[in-house]
Design a protein around this motif. Structure first.
Motif, PDB file in Angstrom:
ATOM      1  N   SER A 118       1.746 -21.901  -6.571  1.00 14.18           N
ATOM      2  CA  SER A 118       1.510 -21.843  -5.127  1.00 14.18           C
ATOM      3  C   SER A 118       2.780 -21.349  -4.440  1.00 14.18           C
ATOM      4  N   ILE A 119       2.605 -20.546  -3.395  1.00 14.73           N
ATOM      5  CA  ILE A 119       3.729 -19.976  -2.655  1.00 14.73           C
ATOM      6  C   ILE A 119       3.735 -20.531  -1.237  1.00 14.73           C
ATOM      7  N   HIS A 120       4.911 -21.007  -0.801  1.00 18.50           N
ATOM      8  CA  HIS A 120       5.039 -21.660   0.499  1.00 18.50           C
ATOM      9  C   HIS A 120       6.119 -20.974   1.335  1.00 18.50           C
ATOM     10  N   ASP A 121       6.081 -21.238   2.637  1.00 18.52           N
ATOM     11  CA  ASP A 121       7.121 -20.733   3.526  1.00 18.52           C
ATOM     12  C   ASP A 121       8.436 -21.464   3.266  1.00 18.52           C
ATOM     13  N   ALA A 122       9.518 -20.921   3.815  1.00 18.52           N
ATOM     14  CA  ALA A 122      10.808 -21.631   3.782  1.00 18.52           C
ATOM     15  C   ALA A 122      10.681 -22.924   4.562  1.00 18.52           C
ATOM     16  N   ILE A 123      11.443 -23.925   4.150  1.00 24.69           N
ATOM     17  CA  ILE A 123      11.397 -25.223   4.812  1.00 24.69           C
ATOM     18  C   ILE A 123      12.785 -25.582   5.345  1.00 24.69           C
ATOM     19  N   PRO A 124      12.859 -26.392   6.407  1.00 22.78           N
ATOM     20  CA  PRO A 124      14.163 -26.851   6.903  1.00 22.78           C
ATOM     21  C   PRO A 124      14.913 -27.610   5.814  1.00 22.78           C
ATOM     22  N   HIS A 125      16.244 -27.514   5.849  1.00 19.80           N
ATOM     23  CA  HIS A 125      17.043 -28.115   4.783  1.00 19.80           C
ATOM     24  C   HIS A 125      16.849 -29.626   4.692  1.00 19.80           C
ATOM     25  N   ASP A 126      16.555 -30.287   5.818  1.00 20.86           N
ATOM     26  CA  ASP A 126      16.386 -31.741   5.761  1.00 20.86           C
ATOM     27  C   ASP A 126      15.101 -32.153   5.044  1.00 20.86           C
ATOM     28  N   GLN A 127      14.209 -31.197   4.761  1.00 19.81           N
ATOM     29  CA  GLN A 127      12.999 -31.496   4.000  1.00 19.81           C
ATOM     30  C   GLN A 127      13.143 -31.212   2.504  1.00 19.81           C
ATOM     31  N   VAL A 128      14.261 -30.599   2.127  1.00 19.45           N
ATOM     32  CA  VAL A 128      14.454 -30.212   0.725  1.00 19.45           C
ATOM     33  C   VAL A 128      14.443 -31.412  -0.223  1.00 19.45           C
ATOM     34  N   PRO A 129      15.127 -32.524   0.097  1.00 18.10           N
ATOM     35  CA  PRO A 129      15.088 -33.651  -0.852  1.00 18.10           C
ATOM     36  C   PRO A 129      13.679 -34.123  -1.175  1.00 18.10           C
ATOM     37  N   GLY A 130      12.799 -34.133  -0.186  1.00 19.27           N
ATOM     38  CA  GLY A 130      11.421 -34.563  -0.433  1.00 19.27           C
ATOM     39  C   GLY A 130      10.680 -33.609  -1.361  1.00 19.27           C
ATOM     40  N   ILE A 131      10.933 -32.321  -1.216  1.00 17.26           N
ATOM     41  CA  ILE A 131      10.304 -31.331  -2.101  1.00 17.26           C
ATOM     42  C   ILE A 131      10.811 -31.496  -3.525  1.00 17.26           C
ATOM     43  N   TYR A 132      12.114 -31.652  -3.680  1.00 18.59           N
ATOM     44  CA  TYR A 132      12.671 -31.869  -5.017  1.00 18.59           C
ATOM     45  C   TYR A 132      12.106 -33.144  -5.646  1.00 18.59           C
ATOM     46  N   ARG A 133      11.974 -34.183  -4.826  1.00 22.11           N
ATOM     47  CA  ARG A 133      11.531 -35.476  -5.342  1.00 22.11           C
ATOM     48  C   ARG A 133      10.119 -35.388  -5.913  1.00 22.11           C
ATOM     49  N   SER A 134       9.323 -34.436  -5.425  1.00 20.77           N
ATOM     50  CA  SER A 134       7.922 -34.349  -5.844  1.00 20.77           C
ATOM     51  C   SER A 134       7.740 -33.680  -7.199  1.00 20.77           C
ATOM     52  N   ALA A 135       8.813 -33.085  -7.734  1.00 19.76           N
ATOM     53  CA  ALA A 135       8.669 -32.291  -8.952  1.00 19.76           C
ATOM     54  C   ALA A 135       9.326 -32.943 -10.156  1.00 19.76           C
TER      55      ALA A 135
END
Length: 377
Positions: A257-274
């Motif tokens: 799946s391809i997503h838009d860029a996200i604000p840096h403060d949301q990056v930890p949550g994205i990493y945590r999901s993988a």
């Protein structure tokens, strides 16, 4: 000390920053915390003036008229006028910053080597642009000192450009390990899931990563890759994301799946999901994405090019792959999946590696000591 950082990338609402912007967003407030006065100065993304305070950091964005041919001259004059008004002790910028800022009264000029035109021209096997090459050489001549963010960028830059006998020191990027923290309670991500975060373009290895997932799904049918980042355009305006989407057909659509860029403060949550974070870039000067994910105790697959081996010891605190070789990427993913019984060991080693190389206190102290050395000899 009064410090002024030259950058157009400092994060703000509606503007997705590059790595330099994220680096400054972490470093600048920490320098303020230690009693320094810090200004970030750069061109706006509009023809308007902005000035505000962010965590004690004064942020100034000068109007950017975007005038063809002479815009560089207009901006350099405006920047110099503002720098003289700020009257800093240290002015820091990237490789091209001081091409037309040769004389700044009372200030020492420091270039931080994030990867300049010569560096990436060599890495991407393309010719040096005469105008940019001239600016970079002029900027290096005008600088008083240099900071390299990796051994690799220091060594390869020195093979193409002269430091003119001026001080050069290795100080790695700072990772905010308080924001990018490891929590065992949140360490059970979606199985067989991978995250890529960065500009979606060929030199970040996205094309080969997609091909690798197509091969991995035979052995791991539940594998899924999430791609997060801003698009890149070819010189003729074509979208690289559109090119990648055209390659994701049929059953492969269920796995990527391809997503838009996200604000840096949301990056930890994205990493945590993988389960795995993967960054098979063709070249980096250092980059923040890999060490930020490592700080969270994630299993990280990084490029074996450039500073990759400085960041990760293969099989000890993460994995390395040859980004040009699809089968190497496949092998690294499968090896990482098969290391699930070593997950806690790898997580602890990755976090420890980041604290050792990229920790706030250590690198902040090295920055401050180097600035003082430049000022006072």
């Amino acid at each position: 000390m009064k410090l002024c950082f030259l950058s157009h990338e400092y994060p703000k609402h509606g503007l997705n920053p590059g790595g330099i912007g994220i680096f400054l967003k972490t470093l600048a407030p920490e320098l303020v915390r230690f009693g320094n006065k810090v200004t970030v100065l750069g061109a706006n993304n509009s023809n308007s003036y902005e000035e505000y305070w962010d965590q004690g950091v004064r942020v100034i964005r000068i109007p950017n008229p975007k005038i063809p041919v002479v815009n560089w001259w207009v901006l350099s004059r405006r920047l110099k006028k503002k720098i003289i008004e700020i009257a800093p002790d240290i002015v820091e910028g990237s490789e091209l910053s001081f091409a037309f800022l040769s004389k700044i009264p009372g200030a020492k000029k420091v270039i931080r080597l994030h990867g300049g035109h010569h560096f990436f021209a060599e890495a991407e096997e393309r010719k040096i642009d005469a105008w940019k090459g001239y600016q970079e050489k002029r900027s290096f001549k005008n600088a008083d000192a240099f900071i390299a963010i990796s051994d690799y960028v220091r060594n390869h830059t020195s093979s193409m450009l002269s430091f003119h006998g001026k001080p050069v020191v290795l100080i790695r990027n700072i990772v905010d390990t308080n924001r990018f923290y490891f929590s065992p309670k949140s360490s059970n991500p979606n199985p067989r899931s991978l995250i890529f975060l960065g500009t979606v373009c060929e030199k970040k290895g996205v094309g080969n990563l997609v091909k690798a997932i197509d091969l991995v799904r035979a052995a791991y049918p539940e594998v899924h890759l999430g791609i997060y980042g801003r698009d890149w355009e070819f010189p003729d305006g074509r979208s690289y994301k559109a090119l990648i989407r055209n390659q994701i057909r049929g059953d492969l659509e269920k796995h990527i799946s391809i997503h838009d860029a996200i604000p840096h403060d949301q990056v930890p949550g994205i990493y945590r999901s993988a389960e795995i974070c993967i960054f098979p870039s063709f070249m980096e000067t250092q980059g923040l994405v890999a060490p930020e994910a490592m700080a969270m105790g994630k299993i990280v697959i990084f490029t074996n090019k450039g500073p990759g081996p400085e960041t990760i010891q293969h099989g000890v605190n993460g994995y390395l792959c040859d980004p040009h070789d699809v089968h190497s990427i496949v092998e690294a993913i499968e090896e990482a999946f098969e290391s699930s019984d070593r997950k806690e060991e790898l997580a602890g080693a990755a976090r420890a590696r980041v604290l050792d190389l990229f920790g706030i206190e250590k690198n902040l102290d090295e920055n401050i000591r180097f600035y003082r050395k430049i000022l006072h000899g």
